[in-house]
Scaffold this active site. Structure first.
Site, PDB file in Angstrom:
ATOM      1  N   PHE A  57       7.553   4.297  14.676  1.00 15.51           N
ATOM      2  CA  PHE A  57       6.423   3.990  13.901  1.00 15.51           C
ATOM      3  C   PHE A  57       5.202   3.437  14.543  1.00 15.51           C
ATOM      4  CE2 PHE A  57       5.805   3.673   8.964  1.00 15.51           C
ATOM      5  CZ  PHE A  57       6.266   4.792   8.690  1.00 15.51           C
ATOM      6  N   GLN A  99      -5.917  -2.802   4.211  1.00 13.31           N
ATOM      7  CA  GLN A  99      -5.719  -1.760   5.290  1.00 13.31           C
ATOM      8  C   GLN A  99      -5.917  -0.354   4.477  1.00 13.31           C
ATOM      9  OE1 GLN A  99      -1.106  -0.857   6.057  1.00 13.31           O
ATOM     10  NE2 GLN A  99      -2.121  -1.611   8.187  1.00 13.31           N
ATOM     11  N   HIS A 107      -4.976   3.223   5.427  1.00 15.67           N
ATOM     12  CA  HIS A 107      -3.918   3.987   5.810  1.00 15.67           C
ATOM     13  C   HIS A 107      -4.489   5.167   6.600  1.00 15.67           C
ATOM     14  CE1 HIS A 107      -0.177   6.385   6.971  1.00 15.67           C
ATOM     15  NE2 HIS A 107       0.348   5.426   6.503  1.00 15.67           N
ATOM     16  N   LEU A 115      -0.155   9.222  -0.116  1.00 19.94           N
ATOM     17  CA  LEU A 115       0.020   8.860   0.862  1.00 19.94           C
ATOM     18  C   LEU A 115       0.801   9.880   1.802  1.00 19.94           C
ATOM     19  CD1 LEU A 115      -0.123   6.476   2.877  1.00 19.94           C
ATOM     20  CD2 LEU A 115       2.404   6.290   2.729  1.00 19.94           C
ATOM     21  N   GLU A 130       3.280   7.773   7.689  1.00 17.93           N
ATOM     22  CA  GLU A 130       3.388   7.617   9.262  1.00 17.93           C
ATOM     23  C   GLU A 130       4.494   8.330   9.873  1.00 17.93           C
ATOM     24  OE1 GLU A 130       1.569   4.016  10.337  1.00 17.93           O
ATOM     25  OE2 GLU A 130       3.159   3.540  11.624  1.00 17.93           O
ATOM     26  N   ARG A 153      -2.635   0.861  12.603  1.00 19.15           N
ATOM     27  CA  ARG A 153      -3.312   1.852  11.357  1.00 19.15           C
ATOM     28  C   ARG A 153      -4.911   1.662  11.574  1.00 19.15           C
ATOM     29  NH1 ARG A 153       1.088   1.032   6.753  1.00 19.15           N
ATOM     30  NH2 ARG A 153       2.554   2.374   7.473  1.00 19.15           N
ATOM     31  N   HIS A 188      -4.476   1.301   1.104  1.00 18.31           N
ATOM     32  CA  HIS A 188      -3.125   1.273   1.137  1.00 18.31           C
ATOM     33  C   HIS A 188      -2.499  -0.048   0.964  1.00 18.31           C
ATOM     34  CE1 HIS A 188       0.623   2.940   2.139  1.00 18.31           C
ATOM     35  NE2 HIS A 188       0.918   2.082   3.067  1.00 18.31           N
ATOM     36  N   ARG A 217      -1.465  -4.895   9.001  1.00 23.72           N
ATOM     37  CA  ARG A 217       0.094  -4.817   8.953  1.00 23.72           C
ATOM     38  C   ARG A 217       0.525  -3.510   9.716  1.00 23.72           C
ATOM     39  NH1 ARG A 217       3.778  -1.835   5.629  1.00 23.72           N
ATOM     40  NH2 ARG A 217       2.248  -1.084   4.468  1.00 23.72           N
TER      41      ARG A 217
HETATM   42  C1  LIG Z   1       3.085   5.358  -0.825  1.00 23.17           C
HETATM   43  C2  LIG Z   1       3.378   4.368  -0.058  1.00 23.17           C
HETATM   44  C3  LIG Z   1       4.235   4.178   0.951  1.00 23.17           C
HETATM   45  C4  LIG Z   1       4.581   2.923   1.411  1.00 23.17           C
HETATM   46  N1  LIG Z   1       5.553   3.025   2.602  1.00 23.17           N
HETATM   47  C5  LIG Z   1       5.919   1.823   3.167  1.00 23.17           C
HETATM   48  C6  LIG Z   1       7.005   1.866   4.249  1.00 23.17           C
HETATM   49  O1  LIG Z   1       7.534   3.098   4.646  1.00 23.17           O
HETATM   50  N2  LIG Z   1       7.323   0.709   4.956  1.00 23.17           N
HETATM   51  C7  LIG Z   1       6.855  -0.419   4.483  1.00 23.17           C
HETATM   52  O2  LIG Z   1       7.202  -1.515   4.999  1.00 23.17           O
HETATM   53  N3  LIG Z   1       5.903  -0.276   3.561  1.00 23.17           N
HETATM   54  C8  LIG Z   1       5.675   0.644   3.040  1.00 23.17           C
HETATM   55  N4  LIG Z   1       4.684   0.523   1.896  1.00 23.17           N
HETATM   56  C9  LIG Z   1       3.999  -0.741   1.608  1.00 23.17           C
HETATM   57  C10 LIG Z   1       5.161  -1.401   0.507  1.00 23.17           C
HETATM   58  O3  LIG Z   1       5.648  -0.188  -0.321  1.00 23.17           O
HETATM   59  C11 LIG Z   1       4.607  -2.362  -0.467  1.00 23.17           C
HETATM   60  O4  LIG Z   1       3.562  -3.125   0.350  1.00 23.17           O
HETATM   61  C12 LIG Z   1       5.647  -2.964  -1.091  1.00 23.17           C
HETATM   62  O5  LIG Z   1       6.439  -2.052  -1.739  1.00 23.17           O
HETATM   63  C13 LIG Z   1       5.123  -4.000  -2.068  1.00 23.17           C
HETATM   64  O6  LIG Z   1       6.225  -4.696  -2.527  1.00 23.17           O
HETATM   65  P1  LIG Z   1       6.177  -6.132  -3.838  1.00 23.17           P
HETATM   66  O7  LIG Z   1       7.373  -6.372  -4.038  1.00 23.17           O
HETATM   67  O8  LIG Z   1       5.172  -6.932  -2.875  1.00 23.17           O
HETATM   68  O9  LIG Z   1       5.433  -5.263  -5.007  1.00 23.17           O
HETATM   69  P2  LIG Z   1       5.591  -4.093  -5.924  1.00 23.17           P
HETATM   70  O10 LIG Z   1       6.645  -3.111  -5.552  1.00 23.17           O
HETATM   71  O11 LIG Z   1       4.355  -3.430  -6.144  1.00 23.17           O
HETATM   72  O12 LIG Z   1       5.923  -4.562  -7.257  1.00 23.17           O
HETATM   73  C14 LIG Z   1       5.038  -5.278  -7.889  1.00 23.17           C
HETATM   74  C15 LIG Z   1       5.592  -5.748  -9.243  1.00 23.17           C
HETATM   75  O13 LIG Z   1       4.855  -6.735  -9.909  1.00 23.17           O
HETATM   76  C16 LIG Z   1       4.776  -6.212 -11.261  1.00 23.17           C
HETATM   77  N5  LIG Z   1       3.441  -6.774 -11.725  1.00 23.17           N
HETATM   78  C17 LIG Z   1       2.075  -6.566 -11.457  1.00 23.17           C
HETATM   79  N6  LIG Z   1       1.302  -7.440 -12.066  1.00 23.17           N
HETATM   80  C18 LIG Z   1       1.983  -7.619 -13.075  1.00 23.17           C
HETATM   81  C19 LIG Z   1       1.853  -8.515 -14.335  1.00 23.17           C
HETATM   82  N7  LIG Z   1       0.452  -8.984 -14.244  1.00 23.17           N
HETATM   83  N8  LIG Z   1       2.836  -9.176 -15.099  1.00 23.17           N
HETATM   84  C20 LIG Z   1       4.055  -8.685 -14.814  1.00 23.17           C
HETATM   85  N9  LIG Z   1       4.365  -7.953 -13.734  1.00 23.17           N
HETATM   86  C21 LIG Z   1       3.276  -7.423 -13.087  1.00 23.17           C
HETATM   87  C22 LIG Z   1       4.572  -4.835 -11.159  1.00 23.17           C
HETATM   88  O14 LIG Z   1       5.177  -4.213 -12.515  1.00 23.17           O
HETATM   89  C23 LIG Z   1       5.761  -4.509  -9.897  1.00 23.17           C
HETATM   90  O15 LIG Z   1       7.075  -4.634 -10.690  1.00 23.17           O
HETATM   91  C24 LIG Z   1       4.087   1.730   1.331  1.00 23.17           C
HETATM   92  C25 LIG Z   1       3.201   1.606   0.180  1.00 23.17           C
HETATM   93  C26 LIG Z   1       2.842   3.018  -0.359  1.00 23.17           C
HETATM   94  C27 LIG Z   1       1.879   2.906  -1.534  1.00 23.17           C
END
Ligand SMILES: Cc1cc2nc3c(=O)[nH]c(=O)nc-3n(C[C@H](O)[C@H](O)[C@H](O)COP(=O)(O)OP(=O)(O)OC[C@H]3O[C@@H](n4cnc5c(N)ncnc54)[C@H](O)[C@@H]3O)c2cc1C
Ligand code: SF4
Ligand code: SF4
Ligand code: FES
Lengths: 256, 614
Positions: free
Chosen positions: B118, B231, B233, B247, B250, B306, B372, B407
């Protein structure tokens, strides 16, 4: 490599189910302007922005990855974010209705808690001890079989289409549904798992109700071969474990 | 109104929130997890490429030190060094733990977890499951949470953090299905609400990404840092219009895909910054050999961090060398066999086939930058994830510091596991040390109820139109390359939107009403958008995800400072504070700060005669 914009009408009629309960709700028509490449969910966003701001639609990723946007489009259970307008006849109204198997919340949104309750009844993964060198070895060929099941995005479309619960509310108690047969198969075929769920699959999850109509497989957006690869092998295991006298005797002796 | 009490309430059920809840529960705390969508649908489910961890299954040469170095350099040394260190040291254990809970990663020939290449990672380091790693992670954690019997409140949007004399007392939200309010009393709260992508028009992010966690924390008294670092992407889909921003992992480049302009040129070779020159291949032949032999060859520039790749694409398109719909071409079809592509990248194959009528085993993809990830967010203690508000913790994308100004791919999923666990652990310990949750002030409850009800009681500004206009401001004025004039204009327009927002109205009732829900989400979006625009105006240099057209170089002075946002008398106040300094042994691993002239591809080094620059 670059495609000409899709030909076709610039406006469509969306016939969308509206209401807070099944008895009093009804379909309402909306004429909507459309652009090339649109999916059903895009068109519903346009309905929200132009004529029905409170139209209830459940969605999340809009990329076919989360399984939130399940509904019945022209009578067929589908993901709204992966259903292209160009795949439908546009000279007739496009009907969008909520999944029929689950209680209605509002408009296109249903209460899918049935599935979350069933998930709680499935005994968890219990791994065997690690290898002597502290690692866990599994080989690509063994994991691939299970990875097919792990593709499940929990859209519950298979649950929606399955006649055992779609047409028979009373079966819901004793039937977990194809999504959970997939989960049971994933656990049972996990090379490291030591739990045995076969008796449960038969007695509590209602594997016997399934008469292999394959409707679930047909609607699965992840192309999981639910019937051939999950349900039938589970049924075979039930047969060997329960109706094979030798296996039965062994179970009794081992006390499980 | 439901009135519930817990030791620990985790807000957010993505990777970070689930991992935090699992840990808090394992520590014996009465734990609930709350999320805006259904359980198991959080943003994390979309992650594709993999989880970065120096497992050393593919390259024995890898180690936490190399991972640490890559992370710090990728973040242009603005990372909190201690978070980057903990992350690099603990991520292998967190990945192996997922396997204990049933996850099934792709395997090496000798049966261990396979790792893929990556951007910005020296060695193939990402544990993955094809291109659906996030799904595997979410489901594994979800099943574990169910097994542990953690209480789940789904489709519940939290709107306000409640404090008692400055310490956490609970939070208030509403259930989307009924529209009713809920009060959750808690001794400790973990925020794991993810990012802010829905402030922009072209984004890979889902509707949940409205910045609620950051806005609520700010108002409760926590600091936000690094808000200027978002960021883009480099590879989102660009055509057809309805899928713009989705998306393209990568992993396509990690598995051999290459970027080309409309003339078929591999333009990334023109955009290698000095900071990465030593470790980047400068000929196509070397770049292609690197996939199989990393010892004797340097990494392909297709896999620069990125920010570098996104700026390069931006420059190519502006120079008139872009593809038909304003992107560039990503070609794996001519470089790998159809069987290989379908087995390594099944969801990409499916996504292009279904949504764009493109067969990626036969034709190149059209791609361009898409918003992203948010590097900035809530300031936390690197070891405990505690914010500056007692009892409030934060982990995952909502927290800041780990990734600095940019990142690396794969470092988010590992961040969620490492710091999710730590947040859950320390939240539980904090809760265990309290006798009871702080007192909830009924006036707060009443004020929140009034705020929730207000949009339904007036026919005012349309929330969909406001959202559209907000996205236009951020997309057009707070994009990949920023200037003072544009940022000031953005701040002014955001002020106008804020005034319109005071009159926002929603039609219909409270039950599952997306228009009303959006009207409420807009409050957080406006707050975080303002923090981003104003922080970006303050930082007069270019670094990582923040590129200033009027200050194209990085500035070592700015390299020692964080921009901090605080809530003062109902407004955002900005200051700068010194960055934590690395101990010498770690500094030696990382190497030098980029020299002032080194920040990159605002100008390309394309051969003369290929059209205007920028
Ligand atoms: C398409 C895509 C592909 C990606 N691929 C990768 C990868 O291959 N490798 C990598 O390391 N990263 C990747 N990323 C980045 C990574 O997926 C995210 O940064 C990460 O999943 C964020 O996780 P989190 O647990 O912080 O939040 P999230 O998984 O976004 O969860 C947020 C949670 O908070 C809840 N929430 C938000 N606001 C409220 C509220 N007001 N009240 C109650 N609940 C709330 C939501 O419902 C959700 O459950 C990717 C991102 C995208 C968009
Ligand atoms: S094959 Fe079985 S589980 Fe699937 S739809 Fe038919 S009856 Fe239901
Ligand atoms: S098995 Fe297929 S249809 Fe059923 S829930 Fe999973 S993804 Fe959906
Ligand atoms: S919105 Fe996620 S699958 Fe459709």
């Amino acid at each position: 490599m670059t495609k000409a914009p899709e030909a076709g009408p610039r406006e469509v009629t969306m016939r969308v189910w509206r209401g807070e309960d099944r008895a009093s709700g009804a379909f309402a028509d909306h004429r909507v302007a459309v652009d090339p490449g649109m999916v059903i969910l895009d068109v519903l966003f346009r309905v929200q922005a132009t004529s029905a701001p409170d139209l209830a639609v459940r969605w999340n990723c809009k990329a076919g990855k989360c399984g939130s946007c399940s509904a019945e489009v022209n009578g067929r259970p589908r993901l709204m974010c992966m259903t292209r307008l160009s795949s439908l006849p546009l000279d007739q109204p496009i009907t969008v209705a909520p999944m029929a198997t689950f209680p209605l919340v509002r408009d296109l949104v249903t209460d899918v808690s049935f599935n979350y309750e069933k998930a709680k009844t499935i005994p968890a993964f219990r791994p065997a001890p690690k290898d002597a060198d502290g690692t866990r070895r599994m080989y690509q060929e063994e994991v691939e079989r299970v990875q097919e099941f792990h593709k499940c995005i929990e859209c519950f479309l298979c649950q929606d289409v399955c006649h055992v619960i779609r047409d028979h509310e009373e079966n819901k108690e004793a039937f977990a549904g194809p999504r959970f047969f997939v989960r049971l198969a994933a656990l049972e075929m996990h090379p490291l798992d030591t739990n045995d769920r076969i008796e449960l699959a038969r007695a509590k999850h209602g594997l016997g109700y399934c008469n292999i109509t394959k409707c679930c497989t047909e609607v699965c957006p992840e192309d999981i071969h639910i019937t051939d690869n999950a349900i039938i092998p589970l049924k075979e295991r039930v047969v060997t474990e329960f109706y094979d006298p030798l296996v039965w005797a062994k179970r009794r002796l081992l006390g499980r | 109104m439901d009135d519930l009490e817990y030791d620990v309430v985790v807000i957010g059920a993505g990777g970070a929130g689930m991992r935090a809840a699992i840990e808090a529960k394992a520590q014996g705390a009465r734990t609930a997890i709350v999320c805006k969508s259904l359980f198991g649908k959080a943003h994390t489910v979309m992650a594709e490429g993999g989880i970065a961890a120096a497992l050393r299954n593919v390259w024995k040469e890898d180690s936490w030190q190399v991972h640490f170095r890559d992370t710090m350099r990728g973040g242009k040394l603005l990372n909190h060094w201690r978070m980057a260190q903990i992350h690099a040291q603990e991520s292998p254990d967190r990945v192996l733990e997922l396997e204990e809970w049933g996850a099934m990663f792709d395997r090496t020939p000798d049966g261990l977890i396979l790792q893929r290449d990556f951007g910005g990672h020296r060695y193939a380091r990402l544990a993955h499951v094809g291109d659906r790693t996030g799904l595997e992670m979410i489901r594994t954690l979800q099943d574990r949470a169910v097994e542990l019997g953690i209480d789940v409140l789904m489709e519940c949007t939290i709107q306000k953090l409640l404090t008692d004399d400055g310490r956490v007392a609970g939070c208030l939200g509403y259930l989307r299905q009924s529209g009713e309010m809920v009060l959750l009393r808690a001794k400790a709260i973990v925020l794991a609400t993810g990012g802010i992508g829905k402030c922009w028009r072209v984004t890979s992010n889902s509707w949940e990404y409205t910045g609620d966690g950051m806005a609520m924390a700010l108002e409760a008294g926590a600091d936000l840092i690094d808000m200027e670092f978002v960021q883009f992407h480099p590879t989102g889909m660009v055509w057809p219009p309805s899928v713009r921003g989705i998306l393209v992992t990568e992993g396509v480049r990690g598995d051999g895909g290459t970027l080309r302009n409309k003339d078929g040129e591999r333009f990334m070779f023109w955009y290698i910054p000095d900071f990465f020159r030593e470790e980047t291949a400068d000929t196509e032949a070397e770049a292609d050999r690197w996939y199989d032999n990393k010892k004797d060859n340097r990494r392909t520039p297709d896999l620069l961090p990125r920010d570098e790749v996104a700026r390069a694409i931006n420059t190519e398109v502006k120079a008139g060398r872009g593809s038909a719909h304003g992107g560039v071409l990503l070609d794996i079809a001519s470089r790998r066999s159809p069987e290989y592509i379908r087995s390594r990248l099944p969801s990409m194959y499916h996504q292009f086939k279904e949504l764009a009528d493109i067969d990626i085993t036969k034709e190149p993809m059209e791609v361009g930058p898409t918003l992203h990830y948010m590097m900035g967010g809530i300031r936390v203690d690197p070891d405990t994830q505690a914010t500056t508000v007692p009892g409030l913790f934060a982990a995952g994308e909502v927290a800041a510091g780990m990734h600095g100004s940019n990142r690396l791919g794969g470092n988010s999923l590992s961040d969620l596991l490492v710091f999710g666990r730590r947040a859950g652990l320390h939240a539980a310990q904090h809760a265990n040390a309290q006798r009871a949750p702080g007192a909830v002030d009924p006036a707060d409850v009443a004020a929140t109820e009034r705020r929730l009800a207000a949009p339904l009681e007036r026919a005012g500004e349309d929330p969909y139109a406001l959202h559209h206009d907000l996205q236009a401001v951020m997309q057009d004025l707070v994009g990949i390359i920023r200037t003072r004039t544009e940022l000031d204009e953005a701040a002014r327009q955001l002020g106008d939107l804020r005034r319109r927002y005071d009159r926002v109205g929603a039609k219909g009732g409270r039950r599952y009403n997306p228009g009303w829900n959006l009207a409420l989400d807009l409050a957080s979006m406006l707050t975080v958008a303002e923090a981003v625009a104003r922080s970006a105006a303050l930082r007069e240099e270019s670094r990582g995800g923040h590129t200033r057209g009027d200050f194209p170089n990085s500035d070592p002075e700015w390299g020692r400072k964080n921009v901090v946002a605080r809530w003062r008398d109902g407004r955002i106040e900005l200051t700068t504070e010194p960055l934590a300094q690395m101990p010498p042994d770690l500094a030696a691993i990382v190497g030098s700060e980029p020299k002032a002239t080194e920040q990159t591809a605002v100008e390309s080094t394309a051969p003369a005669g290929l059209g205007g620059h920028r």
